[in-house]
Design an enzyme around this catalytic site. Structure first.
Site, PDB file in Angstrom:
ATOM      1  N   GLY A  57       0.669  -1.286   0.058  1.00  0.00           N
ATOM      2  CA  GLY A  57      -0.183  -0.097   0.062  1.00  0.00           C
ATOM      3  C   GLY A  57       0.866   1.203  -0.099  1.00  0.00           C
ATOM      4  O   GLY A  57       2.046   1.285  -0.068  1.00  0.00           O
ATOM      5  N   CYS A  58       0.124   2.070   0.180  1.00  0.00           N
ATOM      6  CA  CYS A  58       0.927   3.318  -0.125  1.00  0.00           C
ATOM      7  C   CYS A  58       1.465   4.280   1.031  1.00  0.00           C
ATOM      8  O   CYS A  58       2.340   5.034   1.098  1.00  0.00           O
ATOM      9  CB  CYS A  58      -0.029   4.591  -0.699  1.00  0.00           C
ATOM     10  SG  CYS A  58      -0.411   3.860  -2.633  1.00  0.00           S
TER      11      CYS A  58
END
Lengths: 482, 105
Positions: free
Chosen positions: B103-104
């Site tokens: 994820g970011c």
């Protein structure tokens, strides 16, 4: 001198993070891919914690202690210079510079933008930029965006900052000038004004320059953020600042929205990005119905107010009222010289067509906002239009409590129940609109169904509609619907 | 494979400094990793977050969502960012000895 080992080291302390032999790189594609990937991303050194790109050290068999051949990074101090981009002929871009219109290539040539990336994209007919990611920067919770490059020999990649624009995208010239100075000092020397998301982007900041650049931007009074799984910077139409049709104060609304939701803009917590757009009237100049997860649109509930004398003057001067009447989407307009312009209240869609076309027809007086949820272009199930969740809600300045409470309830439902990386539109499709309304505590009414009757306003009772304008002009009596 | 020495022992880490083998984790390792993250002293709140992440990871073999983390520890997201300057994913998960979450954030 035969090349033997290639080490990837921390640029600051020289700590070896990975090493490959030359034969390994030539023969094992997996290793070569990994090597390429590590070279173009920014990493944190486990020994000295400096974050940045890795330095390549080539060790030859003859001289195991040879000085590193990779580019040497200057240590700290002033802004770090940009990497050198190779020069090469640009036949495709030269073609784009011919002509008597302003050329974007001419602009890009004057900056530090790696022009070869663009040229190669055109020559190979596919973009040479690669999937990016985020560089974490203490103090900026949302992180800084990075666009990786598929051609590391041209450029290693490009970090870019999103700067939250003031409401209405109004920039005082001297502030913008100072932003330009920062861009000149730390970045490519250009600004991306404005991105399609409605914010200002500063492209091409080397990782080492990020911290001073952010500090200087903050010192002017702007803020960075709007990346990651949070509220992206919202976009609003110019509203009452310049437009005659605005049905509520979009600028003040966004100001209040920032006041209430700034933490959600800065600290990512949602399953995926959430976009908000605010349009002053159903003309929707900000394209919110198509692009935003939560769209607040100014609407009126009663019928358009008609100034018959102005309509008559317009018709006498040659206004094409017949075409307007036949093209009315609801088919509810009729005109004759005796009665003037009449609107059939049952069929009126409040679509703004007659308001836009005929001088003398203005939006009605019972004004508020409609809330649409789930518009998007990408995501699992493809492009979607926003669905009407609340057809009419009074927008009460200064804090717009009712609207924001509802927005907050809906984002909480989304945050609680949506899967990871699921946009609001996909989430809505998966659980269904009725379930979403139940979770968000929005009363279900005949005006909100998943496949609405084309005219959402059909069911308003006349007593529900009241003209709340303080100074009502001398116009024909607003005809109550139904 | 880079390695890092914490509390007198050698540990394999990935290029971001995350432990390769979560089973090697111990309180001393967390203290050592905190030094690399630039956190000087681990308070009770730090431990609360780290222990919750650890417990969740050992049970489900995946990092919890940020909402779960805030809800279960009772700390607002902003405070978690203050406790772990590089964020819940990069900072807190590193201290808990988990692999880097996707994820970011």
């Amino acid at each position: 001198m035969e090349l033997d080992t290639i080490k990837l080291c921390c640029a600051k302390c020289g700590f070896t993070i990975e090493q490959y032999s030359a034969t390994e790189l030539a023969e094992v594609p997996r290793k070569a891919k990994r090597y390429k990937y590590l070279l173009q991303k920014s990493s944190i050194c486990p020994a000295c914690l400096a974050s940045g790109r890795l330095k390549e050290v080539r060790v030859t068999r003859e001289s195991a202690t040879a000085p590193p051949g990779g580019p040497v990074q200057p240590s700290a101090a002033a802004p770090v210079a940009h990497e050198r981009h190779p020069e090469a002929p640009t036949p495709m871009l030269d073609a784009l510079e011919r002509g008597r219109w302003p050329s974007h290539v001419t602009e890009l040539r004057q900056t530090r933008y790696p022009l070869q990336m663009y040229e190669q994209s055109l020559q190979r007919r596919t973009t040479q930029w690669d999937y990016g990611g985020y560089v974490s920067l203490p103090g900026v919770a949302a992180g800084v965006l990075v666009r990786a490059s598929a051609r590391p020999e041209i450029t290693k990649g490009s970090n870019f900052l999103r700067i939250m624009d003031p409401c209405g995208n109004f920039f005082k010239t001297d502030k913008l000038r100072r932003l330009c100075e920062i861009a000149e000092k730390y970045a490519y020397g250009m600004l991306h004004l404005l991105s399609t998301g409605g914010d200002l982007e500063m492209l091409g900041i080397p990782t080492e320059n990020l911290r001073p650049a952010v500090a200087e931007i903050m010192a002017i009074g702007f803020d960075v953020g709007s990346t990651g799984d949070d509220y992206r910077t919202s976009e609003e139409c110019i509203g009452p600042a310049q437009c005659d049709l605005a049905l509520y104060d979009t600028l003040g609304f966004r100001e209040a929205w920032y006041k209430r939701f700034l933490d959600d803009v800065q600290y990512p917590r949602f399953p995926h990005k959430v976009k908000c757009k605010f349009a002053g009237c159903p003309n929707d100049c900000v394209r919110g119905g198509q692009k935003s997860d939560f769209f607040v649109c100014g609407v009126f509930r009663d019928l358009p107010a008609i100034d018959q004398s102005r309509v008559k003057t317009w018709v006498d001067q040659g206004g094409d009222i017949t075409t307007v009447c036949t093209r009315c989407p609801g088919g509810c307009l009729s005109f004759n010289n005796g009665d003037g312009l009449r609107i059939d209240g049952d069929s009126c869609l409040r679509c703004m067509y007659c308001v836009n076309k005929v001088p003398g027809v203005r939006p009605g007086g019972d004004r508020g906002v409609a809330i649409l949820v789930g518009g998007k272009m990408r995501g699992k199930f493809g492009p979607m239009l926003g669905k009407v969740v609340v057809p009419f809600l009074k927008a009460q300045p200064p804090d717009y409590k009712e609207v924001f409470d509802l927005l907050e309830r809906m984002t909480e439902v989304y945050d609680e129940h949506a899967r990871k990386k699921e946009r609001v539109g996909d989430f809505l499709l998966r659980i269904g609109l009725s379930e979403f309304l139940r979770l968000a505590g929005v009363p279900v009414s005949a005006r909100v169904v998943s496949q609405p009757r084309i005219n959402l306003y059909y069911h308003w009772e006349p007593e529900e509609i009241k003209d709340e304008r303080t100074a009502v002009q001398e116009v024909g009596p607003p005809q109550a619907g139904v | 494979m880079p390695a890092i020495t914490l509390a007198g022992k050698q540990f394999d880490v990935d290029e971001n400094g995350f432990l390769q083998d979560p089973a090697q984790w111990s309180d001393e390792v967390a203290l050592g990793l905190a030094q690399t993250e630039g956190i000087e002293k681990l308070t009770d709140e730090h431990w609360k977050v780290v222990r919750y992440l650890r417990e969740y990871y050992m049970k489900f073999h995946v990092a919890p969502s940020i909402r779960m983390l805030c809800k279960q520890t009772g700390l607002p997201l902003k405070q978690i960012y203050q406790l772990f300057p590089s964020g819940p994913a990069k900072g807190a998960c590193k201290l808990a000895g988990m692999p880097k979450p996707t994820g970011c954030v």
